[in-house]
Scaffold this active site. Structure first.
Site, PDB file in Angstrom:
ATOM      1  N   TYR A 143       0.864  -1.379  -0.021  1.00  0.00           N
ATOM      2  CA  TYR A 143      -0.089  -0.053  -0.140  1.00  0.00           C
ATOM      3  C   TYR A 143       1.013   1.247  -0.020  1.00  0.00           C
ATOM      4  O   TYR A 143       0.598   2.231  -0.882  1.00  0.00           O
ATOM      5  CB  TYR A 143      -0.812   0.033   1.020  1.00  0.00           C
ATOM      6  CG  TYR A 143      -1.835   1.147   1.440  1.00  0.00           C
ATOM      7  CD1 TYR A 143      -2.785   1.269   0.429  1.00  0.00           C
ATOM      8  CD2 TYR A 143      -1.798   2.110   2.279  1.00  0.00           C
ATOM      9  CE1 TYR A 143      -3.903   2.340   0.663  1.00  0.00           C
ATOM     10  CE2 TYR A 143      -2.755   3.269   2.326  1.00  0.00           C
ATOM     11  CZ  TYR A 143      -3.689   3.306   1.658  1.00  0.00           C
ATOM     12  OH  TYR A 143      -4.546   4.424   1.884  1.00  0.00           O
TER      13      TYR A 143
ATOM     14  N   LYS B 244       1.083   4.039  -2.907  1.00  0.00           N
ATOM     15  CA  LYS B 244       0.608   5.490  -2.782  1.00  0.00           C
ATOM     16  C   LYS B 244       2.069   6.458  -2.911  1.00  0.00           C
ATOM     17  O   LYS B 244       1.593   7.486  -3.573  1.00  0.00           O
ATOM     18  CB  LYS B 244       0.212   5.635  -1.288  1.00  0.00           C
ATOM     19  CG  LYS B 244      -1.130   4.938  -1.022  1.00  0.00           C
ATOM     20  CD  LYS B 244      -2.271   5.373  -2.027  1.00  0.00           C
ATOM     21  CE  LYS B 244      -3.805   4.914  -1.749  1.00  0.00           C
ATOM     22  NZ  LYS B 244      -4.670   5.313  -2.632  1.00  0.00           N
TER      23      LYS B 244
END
Length: 307
Positions: free
Chosen positions: A160, A164
């Site tokens: 993640y 991002k």
């Protein structure tokens, strides 16, 4: 209307992963500002309910069920916007999943699933939108969804955080590439009470109280910048509007009562050695030069009064 009114009448937006949570808040905010919205989700029932929520409030919306990630799915979303509403002006890449595990326990499948949805899904949807917007020749807005984890890293979120961080880099790159076409590109960095954050122990009791109708305390809304999904949603219509025409290449944080601008990575300190460096001279200089004040990592722990 005063000079600061955000009016998106005649604009058309796609919001990925907008069946619930932050995505639904973004889609609803765009619709309230006058935009027609294509709601996207992998859950057909959630997508249809989101459309019902928006249309019953007076907005215009249709659902397109698709798993974001492939070029084909992205093309479908753009095509649906054009077929239903005649154009595309705004792409909000919100769709995402979590597969949290520490590095030595994370599988290839855990990594690939998150990167496919967040990073590749952002790329394919932004690409399809950019192609259409450039054909229209009237500019547009790409609003990518980042995270504090992508800015600072987060324990257990290799996949993640990496995705991002990549999205933040895409913002900077695409803002340059699409500038001549009048397409602004920005990331929002939201912090809100969602299914993803309610498992954080420090926030859990306050989120439970909020669900029972109690307001979040002031220290959460201001000091931590933590609020509801609707608190984050206001940023999306602004970035899609004429007021933000010159705002591009930025990562903008929002949550609770706070609005912030994230800095880009930059050299924090520098040292020089005549003729270049050796391992030994780096070792000698490090503690008192570039290594004297190392950068912190991770999302700072919440400061809970009395804890």
């Amino acid at each position: 209307m005063d000079s600061y009114t955000v009016d998106l009448s005649g604009k058309v937006a796609v919001v990925t992963g907008s069946g619930r949570g932050l995505g639904l808040a973004y889609a609803s905010a765009l619709a309230r500002a006058g935009a027609a919205v294509v709601v996207n989700d992998v859950d057909e029932a959630a997508a249809e309910q989101a459309v019902k929520t928006i249309t019953e409030a007076g907005g215009r919306a249709v659902a397109e069920v698709a798993a974001v990630g492939t070029g084909e799915a992205a093309e479908r979303l753009v095509a649906r916007a054009v077929e239903e509403f005649g154009r595309l002006d705004v792409m909000v890449t919100n769709a995402g999943i979590l597969r949290d595990r520490v590095l030595w326990k994370m599988t290839d499948e855990d990594f690939d699933a998150v990167v496919t949805t967040h990073l590749r899904g952002t790329f394919t949807c932004a690409r399809a939108a950019a192609v259409r917007m450039r054909e229209q020749g009237e500019g547009g807005s790409l609003i990518l969804v980042g995270s504090p984890a992508g800015q600072r890293g987060n324990f257990g979120q290799t996949n993640y955080s990496a995705a991002k961080a990549g999205i933040a880099a895409m913002v900077r790159t695409w803002s340059m590439e699409l500038a001549r076409a009048g397409i602004n590109v920005n990331a929002i960095v939201p912090v809100a009470a969602t299914a993803m954050t309610e498992t954080i122990p420090a926030f859990a009791p306050y989120i439970e109280a909020m669900k029972e109708g109690q307001p979040l305390p002031d220290f959460l809304r201001k000091t931590e910048g933590f609020g509801t999904a609707d608190d984050c949603a206001a940023l999306v219509p602004f970035l899609a509007s004429g007021h933000a025409r010159e705002v591009t290449g930025q990562c903008v944080g929002i949550g609770g009562d706070r609005l912030t601008l994230w800095s880009h990575p930059r050299e924090a300190s520098v040292a020089y050695a005549d003729g270049g460096w050796t391992p030994e001279t780096i070792a000698a200089a490090w503690p008192t030069s570039v290594g004297a004040d190392p950068e912190s990592v991770g999302i700072p722990a919440p400061k809970i009064p009395g804890a």
